[in-house]
Design a protein around this motif. Structure first.
Motif, PDB file in Angstrom:
ATOM      1  N   PRO A   1       0.823  -1.210   0.000  1.00  0.00           N
ATOM      2  CA  PRO A   1       0.000   0.000   0.000  1.00  0.00           C
ATOM      3  C   PRO A   1       0.859   1.262   0.000  1.00  0.00           C
ATOM      4  CG  PRO A   1       0.206  -0.837   2.216  1.00  0.00           C
ATOM      5  CD  PRO A   1       0.953  -1.800   1.347  1.00  0.00           C
ATOM      6  N   ALA A   2       0.219   2.401  -0.329  1.00  0.00           N
ATOM      7  CA  ALA A   2       0.911   3.680  -0.236  1.00  0.00           C
ATOM      8  C   ALA A   2       1.310   3.918   1.219  1.00  0.00           C
ATOM      9  CB  ALA A   2       0.008   4.805  -0.734  1.00  0.00           C
ATOM     10  N   MET A   3       2.458   4.567   1.426  1.00  0.00           N
ATOM     11  CA  MET A   3       2.995   4.691   2.780  1.00  0.00           C
ATOM     12  C   MET A   3       2.336   5.854   3.525  1.00  0.00           C
ATOM     13  SD  MET A   3       6.881   4.499   4.153  1.00  0.00           S
ATOM     14  CE  MET A   3       7.139   6.248   4.176  1.00  0.00           C
ATOM     15  N   THR A   4       1.239   5.548   4.188  1.00  0.00           N
ATOM     16  CA  THR A   4       0.454   6.579   4.857  1.00  0.00           C
ATOM     17  C   THR A   4       0.310   6.345   6.358  1.00  0.00           C
ATOM     18  OG1 THR A   4      -1.537   5.339   4.245  1.00  0.00           O
ATOM     19  CG2 THR A   4      -0.883   7.161   2.787  1.00  0.00           C
ATOM     20  N   THR A   5       0.902   5.274   6.894  1.00  0.00           N
ATOM     21  CA  THR A   5       0.857   5.015   8.335  1.00  0.00           C
ATOM     22  C   THR A   5       2.215   4.534   8.824  1.00  0.00           C
ATOM     23  OG1 THR A   5       0.272   2.654   8.220  1.00  0.00           O
ATOM     24  CG2 THR A   5      -1.555   4.247   8.095  1.00  0.00           C
ATOM     25  N   ALA A   6       2.414   4.614  10.138  1.00  0.00           N
ATOM     26  CA  ALA A   6       3.674   4.154  10.733  1.00  0.00           C
ATOM     27  C   ALA A   6       3.871   2.657  10.530  1.00  0.00           C
ATOM     28  CB  ALA A   6       3.689   4.498  12.216  1.00  0.00           C
ATOM     29  N   GLU A   7       2.796   1.905  10.574  1.00  0.00           N
ATOM     30  CA  GLU A   7       2.887   0.453  10.370  1.00  0.00           C
ATOM     31  C   GLU A   7       3.403   0.138   8.970  1.00  0.00           C
ATOM     32  OE1 GLU A   7       0.051  -3.558  10.512  1.00  0.00           O
ATOM     33  OE2 GLU A   7      -0.816  -1.570  10.864  1.00  0.00           O
ATOM     34  N   ILE A   8       2.911   0.868   7.977  1.00  0.00           N
ATOM     35  CA  ILE A   8       3.360   0.653   6.605  1.00  0.00           C
ATOM     36  C   ILE A   8       4.824   1.075   6.456  1.00  0.00           C
ATOM     37  CG2 ILE A   8       2.981   1.297   4.195  1.00  0.00           C
ATOM     38  CD1 ILE A   8       0.007   1.669   4.909  1.00  0.00           C
ATOM     39  N   PHE A   9       5.227   2.127   7.181  1.00  0.00           N
ATOM     40  CA  PHE A   9       6.627   2.564   7.192  1.00  0.00           C
ATOM     41  C   PHE A   9       7.533   1.404   7.589  1.00  0.00           C
ATOM     42  CE2 PHE A   9       9.710   6.125   7.862  1.00  0.00           C
ATOM     43  CZ  PHE A   9      10.712   5.430   8.525  1.00  0.00           C
ATOM     44  N   ASP A  10       7.212   0.756   8.701  1.00  0.00           N
ATOM     45  CA  ASP A  10       8.041  -0.350   9.197  1.00  0.00           C
ATOM     46  C   ASP A  10       8.087  -1.500   8.207  1.00  0.00           C
ATOM     47  OD1 ASP A  10       8.655   0.982  11.555  1.00  0.00           O
ATOM     48  OD2 ASP A  10       6.955   0.115  12.647  1.00  0.00           O
ATOM     49  N   LYS A  11       6.936  -1.811   7.620  1.00  0.00           N
ATOM     50  CA  LYS A  11       6.875  -2.921   6.665  1.00  0.00           C
ATOM     51  C   LYS A  11       7.721  -2.627   5.436  1.00  0.00           C
ATOM     52  CE  LYS A  11       3.655  -5.765   3.984  1.00  0.00           C
ATOM     53  NZ  LYS A  11       2.229  -6.000   3.616  1.00  0.00           N
ATOM     54  N   LYS A  12       7.624  -1.407   4.946  1.00  0.00           N
ATOM     55  CA  LYS A  12       8.391  -1.041   3.754  1.00  0.00           C
ATOM     56  C   LYS A  12       9.888  -1.126   4.039  1.00  0.00           C
ATOM     57  CE  LYS A  12       9.247   2.754   0.496  1.00  0.00           C
ATOM     58  NZ  LYS A  12       8.855   2.211  -0.800  1.00  0.00           N
ATOM     59  N   GLU A  13      10.313  -0.587   5.168  1.00  0.00           N
ATOM     60  CA  GLU A  13      11.737  -0.609   5.496  1.00  0.00           C
ATOM     61  C   GLU A  13      12.265  -2.043   5.530  1.00  0.00           C
ATOM     62  OE1 GLU A  13      14.944   0.797   8.915  1.00  0.00           O
ATOM     63  OE2 GLU A  13      12.812   1.101   9.250  1.00  0.00           O
ATOM     64  N   SER A  14      11.509  -2.954   6.119  1.00  0.00           N
ATOM     65  CA  SER A  14      11.962  -4.347   6.222  1.00  0.00           C
ATOM     66  C   SER A  14      12.072  -5.009   4.858  1.00  0.00           C
ATOM     67  CB  SER A  14      11.007  -5.150   7.110  1.00  0.00           C
ATOM     68  OG  SER A  14       9.742  -5.320   6.489  1.00  0.00           O
ATOM     69  N   ILE A  15      11.225  -4.588   3.913  1.00  0.00           N
ATOM     70  CA  ILE A  15      11.229  -5.184   2.575  1.00  0.00           C
ATOM     71  C   ILE A  15      12.367  -4.646   1.721  1.00  0.00           C
ATOM     72  CG2 ILE A  15       9.936  -5.294   0.397  1.00  0.00           C
ATOM     73  CD1 ILE A  15       7.369  -5.441   2.108  1.00  0.00           C
ATOM     74  N   VAL A  16      12.617  -3.343   1.785  1.00  0.00           N
ATOM     75  CA  VAL A  16      13.575  -2.744   0.844  1.00  0.00           C
ATOM     76  C   VAL A  16      15.013  -2.750   1.338  1.00  0.00           C
ATOM     77  CG1 VAL A  16      11.735  -1.285  -0.083  1.00  0.00           C
ATOM     78  CG2 VAL A  16      13.290  -0.344   1.646  1.00  0.00           C
ATOM     79  N   SER A  17      15.210  -2.781   2.653  1.00  0.00           N
ATOM     80  CA  SER A  17      16.570  -2.619   3.176  1.00  0.00           C
ATOM     81  C   SER A  17      17.572  -3.670   2.694  1.00  0.00           C
ATOM     82  CB  SER A  17      16.548  -2.570   4.707  1.00  0.00           C
ATOM     83  OG  SER A  17      16.057  -3.775   5.252  1.00  0.00           O
ATOM     84  N   PRO A  18      17.185  -4.934   2.461  1.00  0.00           N
ATOM     85  CA  PRO A  18      18.194  -5.901   1.995  1.00  0.00           C
ATOM     86  C   PRO A  18      18.670  -5.669   0.563  1.00  0.00           C
ATOM     87  CG  PRO A  18      16.284  -7.007   2.988  1.00  0.00           C
ATOM     88  CD  PRO A  18      15.893  -5.598   2.746  1.00  0.00           C
ATOM     89  N   ASN A  19      18.020  -4.746  -0.147  1.00  0.00           N
ATOM     90  CA  ASN A  19      18.299  -4.613  -1.581  1.00  0.00           C
ATOM     91  C   ASN A  19      18.893  -3.277  -2.004  1.00  0.00           C
ATOM     92  OD1 ASN A  19      17.204  -7.218  -2.291  1.00  0.00           O
ATOM     93  ND2 ASN A  19      15.182  -6.350  -1.855  1.00  0.00           N
ATOM     94  N   ALA A  20      19.087  -2.358  -1.065  1.00  0.00           N
ATOM     95  CA  ALA A  20      19.510  -1.007  -1.434  1.00  0.00           C
ATOM     96  C   ALA A  20      21.022  -0.888  -1.584  1.00  0.00           C
ATOM     97  CB  ALA A  20      19.002  -0.011  -0.398  1.00  0.00           C
ATOM     98  N   TYR A  21      21.447  -0.286  -2.669  1.00  0.00           N
ATOM     99  CA  TYR A  21      22.872   0.001  -2.892  1.00  0.00           C
ATOM    100  C   TYR A  21      23.271   1.349  -2.313  1.00  0.00           C
ATOM    101  CZ  TYR A  21      23.453  -3.934  -6.122  1.00  0.00           C
ATOM    102  OH  TYR A  21      23.551  -5.190  -6.666  1.00  0.00           O
TER     103      TYR A  21
END
Length: 459
Positions: free
Chosen positions: A98-118
């Motif tokens: 979902p679009a990042m509009t809540t703190a819960e979504i913030f945490d979920k997004k960070e956990s998903i993208v962090s292993p892949n960022a250069y």
């Protein structure tokens, strides 16, 4: 002993260009040394003849992760940023599921993208009519600003009307945040689109006429007035018109904290590209005339802008030429609007600005690093080549000629309006917190090295 020494380079700051060396330890710049002063270091990079810039900050990128990853994801998008010279990207909240509009979504997004960022990354928080109660918590999580639209937007996100924007800005002001706006007047554009369709003007000139500078001007002036009324800090996204930039400059001169960005495509492409080439050059606001492009560079030079962003808004080939989410493209208004440019923005800006127009490299260091870092609350960590700052550094070979090809792009979809563009002056080495993440057009083995950067809270 230092971890890294970059020697013999032309060190570019927002004030000057001087020859010297940079010493790095534990990911931080520890010393700026005169040329010839060469302490021991585990690794030495000889930057003879090259400009040594602070890492560029992309203030506006859509990496579509999680959710629409067939358009772009963090692995490919940040790899492209690394190769291109953006060491920090500020990721937009929409075109995510979902679009990042809540703190819960913030945490979920960070956990998903962090292993892949250069490269390092920040998050824009979402700003829609339904999440006013979530804004302060998103700020506490570390969002550097909040993005909304005063114009038409895709169905998975909602625009604000002026009354809602006023209320939201009061809330954001209460915790000293910054509101960012896509400024094109909703009613004007919707009416113009209906008018073009009614008149059978379904060609690219019809598209350009449906989004006039007046629509961008009306929305920008209105948001400036709301900022004055509420005291809220405001960032105007992707300014395409020098006349709009002038209104922003006037508000800045009056003492209001109103910042803005433009984009590399608005500084290098024109409306003729849209008329001649169509879909790949469709974006919003649209590309303007050559005369406006040339005048827009004046606002880069005078420091009005806090960012030359990519507004990287990638899509599949089908979404430019065939169908979007199962809906057949019938005319120009159905075509996906967005240009993929996160890999090309720095080199294009250097070529168009420093090479073609003779602008000082210091101007780019200010507009692409220092100003955005200050605007988004990360200065002191990012934004300058100074002791104590993260060692985010790009080496640009000013003599290296280039041509952008599909094969060179690191995107999921290797299409871009920049393909075919030629120039001189290329990022050849990108360093994030003292680690080389890209060199000579390719990334190194550093996927997952990129870190989330949060707004620095004043004590």
């Amino acid at each position: 002993m230092y971890d890294l020494l970059i020697k013999n380079g032309k060190i570019v700051t927002a004030e000057s260009v001087t020859e010297g060396n940079i010493a790095v330890k534990n990911g931080k710049i520890r010393a700026i040394l005169i040329k010839g002063e060469e302490p021991e270091a585990k690794k030495v990079i000889d930057a003879e003849g090259k400009y040594v810039f602070p890492g560029a900050i992309d203030t506006h990128a859509h990496l579509n992760d999680p959710g629409y990853t067939w358009r772009e994801d963090y692995e490919h998008g940040t790899a492209a940023a690394a190769v291109g010279g953006y060491t920090t990207i500020i990721d937009m909240p929409l075109q995510n599921e979902p679009a990042m509009t809540t703190a819960e979504i913030f945490d979920k997004k960070e956990s998903i993208v962090s292993p892949n960022a250069y490269v390092d990354y920040c998050f824009w928080g979402g700003l829609i009519p339904d999440n006013f109660d979530d804004l302060e918590e998103l700020d506490e999580k570390g969002c550097v600003a909040f993005k909304s639209f005063i114009g038409p937007v895709s169905p998975d996100y909602s625009s604000l009307n002026y009354g809602q924007a006023y209320e939201a800005m009061e809330i954001i002001h209460s915790f000293d945040g910054r509101a960012g706006f896509h400024c094109e007047d909703y009613s004007m554009i919707k009416w113009q689109e209906q008018r073009m369709k009614k008149e059978g003007r379904l060609d690219w000139q019809g598209f350009l006429d449906s989004r006039p500078v007046a629509a961008e001007m009306v929305a920008t002036v209105d948001m400036i007035e709301l900022a004055k009324a509420t005291g809220c800090k405001v960032h105007i996204c992707h300014v395409s018109s020098p006349d709009v930039a002038q209104k922003i400059k006037e508000a800045q001169q009056e003492g209001y904290d109103i910042t803005a960005e433009t984009c590399s495509h608005y500084l290098s492409m024109t409306d003729k590209d849209v008329l001649e080439n169509g879909p790949l050059f469709k974006c919003a606001p649209p590309l303007r005339s050559q005369e406006e492009v040339d005048r827009l560079w004046g606002y880069v030079e005078d420091g009005t802008f806090s960012g030359i962003a990519s507004d990287h808004s990638p899509c599949s080939y089908a979404e430019k030429y065939e169908e979007i989410l199962g809906q057949k493209i019938e005319n120009v208004f159905d075509v996906w609007g967005g240009i993929g440019g996160i890999q090309s923005g720095v080199q294009v800006s250097f070529y168009e600005g420093c090479v073609k127009r003779g602008i000082s490299p210091s101007t780019l260091a200010k507009v692409m690093a220092e100003n955005p870092a200050k605007t988004f609350g990360i200065y002191g960590k990012k934004g300058a080549l100074k002791p104590g700052f993260d060692a985010d550094i790009i080496l640009i070979d000013s003599e290296k000629e280039w041509e952008i090809t599909s094969e060179s792009l690191k995107y999921v979809n290797k299409i871009s309006a920049f393909v075919g563009m030629k120039g001189k002056g290329l990022p050849v080495c990108t360093i994030v917190r003292g680690e080389v993440v890209a060199q000579d057009g390719d990334v190194t083995d550093t996927k997952g090295y990129g870190e989330l950067v949060k707004k620095i809270k004043e004590k």
